[in-house]
Design a protein around this motif. Structure first.
Motif, PDB file in Angstrom:
ATOM      1  N   ASP A  30       0.840  -1.195   0.000  1.00  0.00           N
ATOM      2  CA  ASP A  30       0.000   0.000   0.000  1.00  0.00           C
ATOM      3  C   ASP A  30       0.877   1.248   0.000  1.00  0.00           C
ATOM      4  OD1 ASP A  30      -2.314   1.466  -0.042  1.00  0.00           O
ATOM      5  OD2 ASP A  30      -3.187   0.540   1.723  1.00  0.00           O
ATOM      6  N   ARG A  69      -3.514   0.847  -9.016  1.00  0.00           N
ATOM      7  CA  ARG A  69      -3.905  -0.380  -8.333  1.00  0.00           C
ATOM      8  C   ARG A  69      -4.437  -1.458  -9.286  1.00  0.00           C
ATOM      9  NH1 ARG A  69      -3.617   0.412  -2.861  1.00  0.00           N
ATOM     10  NH2 ARG A  69      -3.820   2.554  -2.134  1.00  0.00           N
ATOM     11  N   MET A  86      -2.513  -8.671  -1.382  1.00  0.00           N
ATOM     12  CA  MET A  86      -2.572  -7.217  -1.344  1.00  0.00           C
ATOM     13  C   MET A  86      -2.570  -6.733   0.097  1.00  0.00           C
ATOM     14  SD  MET A  86      -5.385  -7.486  -4.208  1.00  0.00           S
ATOM     15  CE  MET A  86      -5.231  -9.222  -3.794  1.00  0.00           C
ATOM     16  N   TRP A  91      -7.076  -1.797  -1.610  1.00  0.00           N
ATOM     17  CA  TRP A  91      -7.042  -2.658  -2.786  1.00  0.00           C
ATOM     18  C   TRP A  91      -8.406  -3.281  -3.085  1.00  0.00           C
ATOM     19  CZ3 TRP A  91      -3.122  -2.918  -6.134  1.00  0.00           C
ATOM     20  CH2 TRP A  91      -1.858  -2.469  -5.705  1.00  0.00           C
ATOM     21  N   GLU A  92      -9.398  -3.035  -2.255  1.00  0.00           N
ATOM     22  CA  GLU A  92     -10.692  -3.719  -2.382  1.00  0.00           C
ATOM     23  C   GLU A  92     -11.318  -3.572  -3.766  1.00  0.00           C
ATOM     24  OE1 GLU A  92     -15.197  -3.701  -0.434  1.00  0.00           O
ATOM     25  OE2 GLU A  92     -13.763  -2.112   0.064  1.00  0.00           O
ATOM     26  N   LEU A  95      -9.450  -5.408  -6.483  1.00  0.00           N
ATOM     27  CA  LEU A  95      -9.582  -6.857  -6.302  1.00  0.00           C
ATOM     28  C   LEU A  95     -10.937  -7.351  -6.790  1.00  0.00           C
ATOM     29  CD1 LEU A  95      -8.594  -9.566  -5.244  1.00  0.00           C
ATOM     30  CD2 LEU A  95      -9.343  -8.875  -2.951  1.00  0.00           C
ATOM     31  N   ILE A 109      -6.433 -10.452   0.558  1.00  0.00           N
ATOM     32  CA  ILE A 109      -6.403  -9.030   0.892  1.00  0.00           C
ATOM     33  C   ILE A 109      -6.333  -8.879   2.403  1.00  0.00           C
ATOM     34  CG2 ILE A 109      -8.946  -8.838   0.809  1.00  0.00           C
ATOM     35  CD1 ILE A 109      -8.522  -5.923  -0.175  1.00  0.00           C
ATOM     36  N   VAL A 119     -10.893 -15.635  -2.953  1.00  0.00           N
ATOM     37  CA  VAL A 119     -10.277 -14.548  -2.180  1.00  0.00           C
ATOM     38  C   VAL A 119     -10.246 -14.906  -0.702  1.00  0.00           C
ATOM     39  CG1 VAL A 119     -10.454 -12.138  -1.445  1.00  0.00           C
ATOM     40  CG2 VAL A 119     -10.953 -12.763  -3.818  1.00  0.00           C
ATOM     41  N   SER A 121      -9.828 -13.208   2.822  1.00  0.00           N
ATOM     42  CA  SER A 121      -9.918 -11.891   3.448  1.00  0.00           C
ATOM     43  C   SER A 121      -9.368 -11.982   4.870  1.00  0.00           C
ATOM     44  CB  SER A 121     -11.373 -11.410   3.468  1.00  0.00           C
ATOM     45  OG  SER A 121     -11.891 -11.331   2.153  1.00  0.00           O
TER      46      SER A 121
END
Length: 329
Positions: A30, A69, A86, A91-92, A95, A109, A119, A121
């Motif tokens: 980031d 991004r 990420m 980045w949401e 993604l 993420i 994904v 999380s």
């Protein structure tokens, strides 16, 4: 320039060892860069640990503005990077746009939740770790006034703030001064402003300052040390940034999250879904080492260890901000 940089990163695939054909990990940092001494650097250390243990190289990208991004993430996906991690909630959107198009790739993420089958999380109970360092802050404070400096004013940072207030007040703090650095992403990388805020808080009586502000926190710790006060670090173990002047650091194990995602990709055990990591799961903690051991008395350690055990056992609930943005403490 962006395409050139991404092209160079993609070219590193040529040096991956042959046995790594099925796992070609990538990490995207980031704002603030991978050497921010805090959040991003913790992610970097997790990736480095994986590389050291397995001999498998990874590729990386340091975003410098929001427009990069989706392009960066898409390029890694096009190149077949897997898994792709990420670091950071920002980045949401990228993604969500990319992961649907590459259902055979695994993504992770950190600090946000994206509900897609491929994904993972990873979110943390920052309020729990912050509660512990709040206890230490109040017990170390001579004025019984302590303070908090957040980075960008968002719900995530309010979790740090609220837990810290709860821990500090439980251990006798009479006042917890609170400020945010800003309301844009620039708040993560402004050590000069962090130092100015810290000086203002110290002038108001605070003698222990906790920073949850990414690279901005480096300036906070410097200002506290220069004033003869104590700082508290965040995310990475920052005790060594100002040895003997950093009371502790609230460890957020972003390094473990990255390492585990990469290793699961290597082992074929990567699974999507939400993981919420607190004290019980080893996701947060407070840091002790040679740099701060003289600052933490046996009484302080006993108090914080009792609270830690009670939280893990479910005997002590650490609150977060409510829906109307109020901290119950």
């Amino acid at each position: 320039m962006k395409r050139i940089v991404l092209g160079l990163l993609a070219a590193t695939a040529m040096v991956l060892p042959a046995f790594a054909a099925d796992v070609q990990p990538a990490i995207l940092y980031d704002l603030g860069g991978k050497f921010d001494k805090s959040f991003n650097e913790a992610a970097f250390h997790g990736a480095e640990k994986f590389k050291t243990e397995t001999g498998i190289a990874y590729v990386e990208f340091e975003v410098s503005n929001a427009s990069q991004r989706e392009q960066a993430l898409r390029r890694f996906a096009e190149d077949g990077r897997n898994p792709i991690v990420m670091a950071g909630f920002a980045w949401e959107d990228a993604l969500k746009a990319v992961a649907k198009e590459y259902p055979d790739l695994n993504f992770a993420i950190i600090d946000d939740a994206v509900d897609l089958p491929n994904v993972r999380s990873l979110v943390f109970k920052e309020n729990e770790g912050s509660y512990l360092v709040g206890i230490l802050a109040a017990m170390a404070s001579k004025s019984k006034k302590v303070s908090f400096i957040g980075g960008m004013d968002i719900p995530l940072i309010r979790k740090f703030e609220c837990g810290y207030v709860g821990g500090a007040k439980s251990a006798g703090a009479t006042d917890v001064i609170q400020n945010m650095t800003g309301d844009t992403p620039a708040a993560w990388n402004d050590p000069a402003k962090g130092g100015e805020i810290a000086k203002t808080q110290i002038d108001q009586g605070s003698d222990v300052v906790y920073a949850a502000a990414g690279g901005t926190g480096v300036g906070v710790l410097q200002a506290a040390a220069d004033a003869g006060k104590l700082g508290i670090g965040v995310d990475s173990n920052q005790n060594g940034l100002q040895p003997g002047k950093v009371l502790t650091s609230m460890m957020k194990r972003v390094d473990v999250a990255v390492y585990t995602a990469f290793m699961d990709g290597k082992n074929g055990t990567f699974k999507g879904g939400l993981q919420n990591l607190g004290l019980k799961e080893g996701g947060v903690d407070y840091a002790m080492d040679d740099n701060n051991k003289a600052l933490v008395t046996d009484e302080m350690k006993a108090a914080v260890e009792k609270a830690k055990a009670d939280i893990i056992a479910g005997k002590l609930e650490v609150h977060d901000y409510t829906a109307d943005n109020a901290c119950p403490y």
